[in-house]
Design a protein around this motif. Structure first.
Motif, PDB file in Angstrom:
ATOM      1  N   UNK A  51      45.386  37.853  31.544  1.00 31.86           N
ATOM      2  CA  UNK A  51      46.109  38.112  32.793  1.00 31.86           C
ATOM      3  C   UNK A  51      45.669  37.103  33.850  1.00 31.86           C
ATOM      4  N   UNK A  52      46.357  37.133  34.966  1.00 33.35           N
ATOM      5  CA  UNK A  52      45.932  36.413  36.156  1.00 33.35           C
ATOM      6  C   UNK A  52      45.668  37.433  37.254  1.00 33.35           C
ATOM      7  N   UNK A  53      44.598  37.225  37.992  1.00 29.35           N
ATOM      8  CA  UNK A  53      44.285  38.100  39.117  1.00 29.35           C
ATOM      9  C   UNK A  53      43.697  37.246  40.229  1.00 29.35           C
ATOM     10  N   UNK A  54      43.665  37.806  41.432  1.00 20.40           N
ATOM     11  CA  UNK A  54      43.262  37.042  42.601  1.00 20.40           C
ATOM     12  C   UNK A  54      42.065  37.681  43.277  1.00 20.40           C
ATOM     13  N   UNK A  55      41.181  36.844  43.805  1.00 22.79           N
ATOM     14  CA  UNK A  55      40.053  37.352  44.572  1.00 22.79           C
ATOM     15  C   UNK A  55      38.816  36.503  44.392  1.00 22.79           C
ATOM     16  N   UNK A  56      37.948  36.545  45.400  1.00 25.66           N
ATOM     17  CA  UNK A  56      36.655  35.873  45.247  1.00 25.66           C
ATOM     18  C   UNK A  56      35.806  36.569  44.182  1.00 25.66           C
ATOM     19  N   UNK A  57      36.165  37.809  43.848  1.00 23.00           N
ATOM     20  CA  UNK A  57      35.500  38.502  42.746  1.00 23.00           C
ATOM     21  C   UNK A  57      35.587  37.711  41.451  1.00 23.00           C
ATOM     22  N   UNK A  58      36.662  36.939  41.306  1.00 24.35           N
ATOM     23  CA  UNK A  58      36.912  36.266  40.038  1.00 24.35           C
ATOM     24  C   UNK A  58      36.609  34.769  40.084  1.00 24.35           C
ATOM     25  N   UNK A  59      36.581  34.185  41.269  1.00 22.36           N
ATOM     26  CA  UNK A  59      36.076  32.814  41.366  1.00 22.36           C
ATOM     27  C   UNK A  59      34.567  32.795  41.172  1.00 22.36           C
ATOM     28  N   UNK A  60      33.903  33.883  41.549  1.00 19.91           N
ATOM     29  CA  UNK A  60      32.438  33.952  41.472  1.00 19.91           C
ATOM     30  C   UNK A  60      31.888  33.838  40.052  1.00 19.91           C
ATOM     31  N   UNK A  61      32.402  34.597  39.072  1.00 23.61           N
ATOM     32  CA  UNK A  61      31.846  34.458  37.723  1.00 23.61           C
ATOM     33  C   UNK A  61      32.116  33.103  37.078  1.00 23.61           C
ATOM     34  N   UNK A  62      33.148  32.394  37.531  1.00 25.16           N
ATOM     35  CA  UNK A  62      33.357  31.033  37.027  1.00 25.16           C
ATOM     36  C   UNK A  62      32.156  30.169  37.384  1.00 25.16           C
ATOM     37  N   UNK A  63      31.710  30.280  38.638  1.00 30.66           N
ATOM     38  CA  UNK A  63      30.547  29.525  39.092  1.00 30.66           C
ATOM     39  C   UNK A  63      29.277  30.077  38.456  1.00 30.66           C
ATOM     40  N   UNK A  64      29.147  31.393  38.404  1.00 25.06           N
ATOM     41  CA  UNK A  64      27.923  32.008  37.906  1.00 25.06           C
ATOM     42  C   UNK A  64      27.626  31.599  36.468  1.00 25.06           C
ATOM     43  N   UNK A  65      28.634  31.647  35.618  1.00 24.42           N
ATOM     44  CA  UNK A  65      28.421  31.279  34.227  1.00 24.42           C
ATOM     45  C   UNK A  65      27.984  29.834  34.068  1.00 24.42           C
ATOM     46  N   UNK A  66      28.580  28.952  34.856  1.00 26.87           N
ATOM     47  CA  UNK A  66      28.222  27.534  34.763  1.00 26.87           C
ATOM     48  C   UNK A  66      26.876  27.245  35.407  1.00 26.87           C
ATOM     49  N   UNK A  67      26.500  27.996  36.427  1.00 30.36           N
ATOM     50  CA  UNK A  67      25.134  27.902  36.967  1.00 30.36           C
ATOM     51  C   UNK A  67      24.131  28.229  35.860  1.00 30.36           C
ATOM     52  N   UNK A  68      24.450  29.246  35.073  1.00 31.34           N
ATOM     53  CA  UNK A  68      23.582  29.652  33.970  1.00 31.34           C
ATOM     54  C   UNK A  68      23.458  28.539  32.928  1.00 31.34           C
ATOM     55  N   UNK A  69      24.586  27.902  32.599  1.00 29.84           N
ATOM     56  CA  UNK A  69      24.570  26.784  31.642  1.00 29.84           C
ATOM     57  C   UNK A  69      23.775  25.600  32.197  1.00 29.84           C
ATOM     58  N   UNK A  70      23.932  25.338  33.481  1.00 29.74           N
ATOM     59  CA  UNK A  70      23.195  24.241  34.114  1.00 29.74           C
ATOM     60  C   UNK A  70      21.702  24.498  34.064  1.00 29.74           C
TER      61      UNK A  70
ATOM     62  N   UNK B 268      38.248  39.272  52.897  1.00 30.22           N
ATOM     63  CA  UNK B 268      38.668  39.755  54.211  1.00 30.22           C
ATOM     64  C   UNK B 268      39.187  38.663  55.129  1.00 30.22           C
ATOM     65  N   UNK B 269      39.503  37.500  54.568  1.00 26.50           N
ATOM     66  CA  UNK B 269      39.934  36.374  55.385  1.00 26.50           C
ATOM     67  C   UNK B 269      41.205  36.614  56.183  1.00 26.50           C
ATOM     68  N   UNK B 270      42.060  37.517  55.715  1.00 28.74           N
ATOM     69  CA  UNK B 270      43.336  37.773  56.394  1.00 28.74           C
ATOM     70  C   UNK B 270      43.278  39.006  57.293  1.00 28.74           C
ATOM     71  N   UNK B 271      42.134  39.689  57.294  1.00 25.77           N
ATOM     72  CA  UNK B 271      42.011  40.896  58.105  1.00 25.77           C
ATOM     73  C   UNK B 271      41.273  40.654  59.400  1.00 25.77           C
ATOM     74  N   UNK B 272      41.030  41.694  60.163  1.00 24.78           N
ATOM     75  CA  UNK B 272      40.346  41.525  61.458  1.00 24.78           C
ATOM     76  C   UNK B 272      38.897  41.064  61.322  1.00 24.78           C
ATOM     77  N   UNK B 273      38.236  41.358  60.207  1.00 24.55           N
ATOM     78  CA  UNK B 273      36.853  40.938  60.010  1.00 24.55           C
ATOM     79  C   UNK B 273      36.765  39.430  59.778  1.00 24.55           C
ATOM     80  N   UNK B 274      37.578  38.922  58.834  1.00 24.64           N
ATOM     81  CA  UNK B 274      37.733  37.503  58.494  1.00 24.64           C
ATOM     82  C   UNK B 274      36.529  36.869  57.803  1.00 24.64           C
ATOM     83  N   UNK B 275      35.355  37.338  58.096  1.00 26.02           N
ATOM     84  CA  UNK B 275      34.140  36.671  57.650  1.00 26.02           C
ATOM     85  C   UNK B 275      33.725  37.073  56.223  1.00 26.02           C
ATOM     86  N   UNK B 276      32.721  36.363  55.714  1.00 20.41           N
ATOM     87  CA  UNK B 276      32.054  36.795  54.507  1.00 20.41           C
ATOM     88  C   UNK B 276      31.485  38.192  54.726  1.00 20.41           C
ATOM     89  N   UNK B 277      31.197  38.882  53.609  1.00 21.14           N
ATOM     90  CA  UNK B 277      30.653  40.230  53.704  1.00 21.14           C
ATOM     91  C   UNK B 277      29.183  40.203  53.269  1.00 21.14           C
TER      92      UNK B 277
END
Length: 312
Positions: free
Chosen positions: A236-255, A172-181
């Motif tokens: 494919x390529x897609x955009x969103x924090x939805x998809x940056x999140x599992x990159x971190x999540x999987x590596x948190x699990x490995x750590x 929501x960074x580009x909308x009126x809310x702007x903040x984290x959800x």
């Protein structure tokens, strides 16, 4: 490249790929995961549907969760490797794609409680709420304190129950809310924003801080775009924090696999301290892009002798 950018390749090379760890994926649907060959090797422990009424066909809903899962779980050498390809997964549907209602916070809480009951180590949640259909139950900004909303109160309990929650910052960074959800405002979780391949902030990525002044997001990863596997089995390529999140999540699990004697709070703090913005954390990048190879070194240096309590 998206794993290498997070220092994750080093963990994989040392044999830390999530083996022996369990991840719950809270999402809206996992279309075709039961049918496409690329998903057949994923260790899926089970599925549950918390949406009312439950889907007549669990694997016939949206493919959002399919793409999220792929970023962690796909194991197709020389084609696509996820961030935790040897972990075990629970697929939990708690998002109703047909409408946006306050009850979805209850669905999410039910899924989180179930994840706890079956002993998961890590939860990936690429979900967030703040505004509902007909504006019934909308949240104001001052609710972003980690303890006012039902969903965030639930999320804030997880670390003390031995679970690491990795949650998307929202788009929501580009909308009126702007903040984290919500529940990205929760305490003792990792909230993940999105950056471009050039390391610039993705303009859609929700920003912090929380209403009570805590740094959010905690960290960022590639989300504009992220390389994923679609429900058609194609890259494919897609955009969103939805998809940056599992990159971190999987590596948190490995750590955590590598440092099983540390608590959820200690693992999350290592991730923050490994960020490339650790000296000047702020409300857009948080602590920056984490370096999981650095986090592993920090964890080994700072840890005391292992105990027998696992990740608890």
């Amino acid at each position: 490249a998206q794993i290498k950018a997070l220092g994750g390749t080093r963990l994989h090379e040392q044999g830390y790929r999530g083996e022996g760890m369990t991840i719950a994926v809270l999402d809206g649907g996992f279309a075709e995961v039961d049918r496409k060959r690329v998903f057949q090797a994923i260790k899926i422990k089970g599925t549950r549907d918390f949406v009312f009424p439950a889907s007549a066909n669990f694997y016939n809903e949206t493919d959002h969760g399919t793409k999220v899962l792929s970023a962690m779980a796909v194991n197709a050498p020389n084609v696509y490797i996820g961030t935790a390809p040897k972990a075990t997964y629970w697929l939990l549907r708690c998002e109703d794609q047909q409408s946006e209602q306050p009850v979805e916070e209850d669905y999410w809480a039910m899924a989180a409680e179930f994840a706890d009951s079956v002993g998961v180590d890590v939860i990936n949640s690429s979900l967030g709420y703040y505004e509902y259909d007909n504006h019934y139950g909308d949240h104001p900004l001052w609710h972003l304190d980690g303890h006012t909303t039902l969903i965030s109160r639930t999320a804030s309990m997880l670390a003390d129950k031995g679970i690491i929650l990795v949650n998307s910052a929202g788009n929501n960074g580009m909308g009126p809310w702007k903040k984290i959800t919500f529940p990205a405002d929760a305490q003792d979780i990792l909230t993940v924003g999105a950056v471009t391949v050039e390391g610039k902030n993705a303009p859609f990525s929700g920003v912090g801080n929380t209403a009570d002044g805590r740094i959010k997001p905690d960290v960022v990863a590639l989300g504009s775009p992220t390389v994923l596997v679609s429900s058609r089995g194609t890259i494919i390529e897609d955009m969103g924090t939805s998809f940056s999140t599992p990159l971190v999540c999987g590596l948190v699990t490995c750590l955590w696999q590598a440092l099983p004697f540390l608590s959820p709070q200690q693992i999350m703090q290592l991730v923050r301290l490994s960020g490339d913005n650790v000296n000047h954390p702020h409300n857009i990048f948080g602590y920056g892009m984490p370096d999981f190879a650095k986090a592993l070194v920090l964890g080994r240096k700072s840890s005391t002798a292992p105990n027998t309590e696992g990740g608890e």
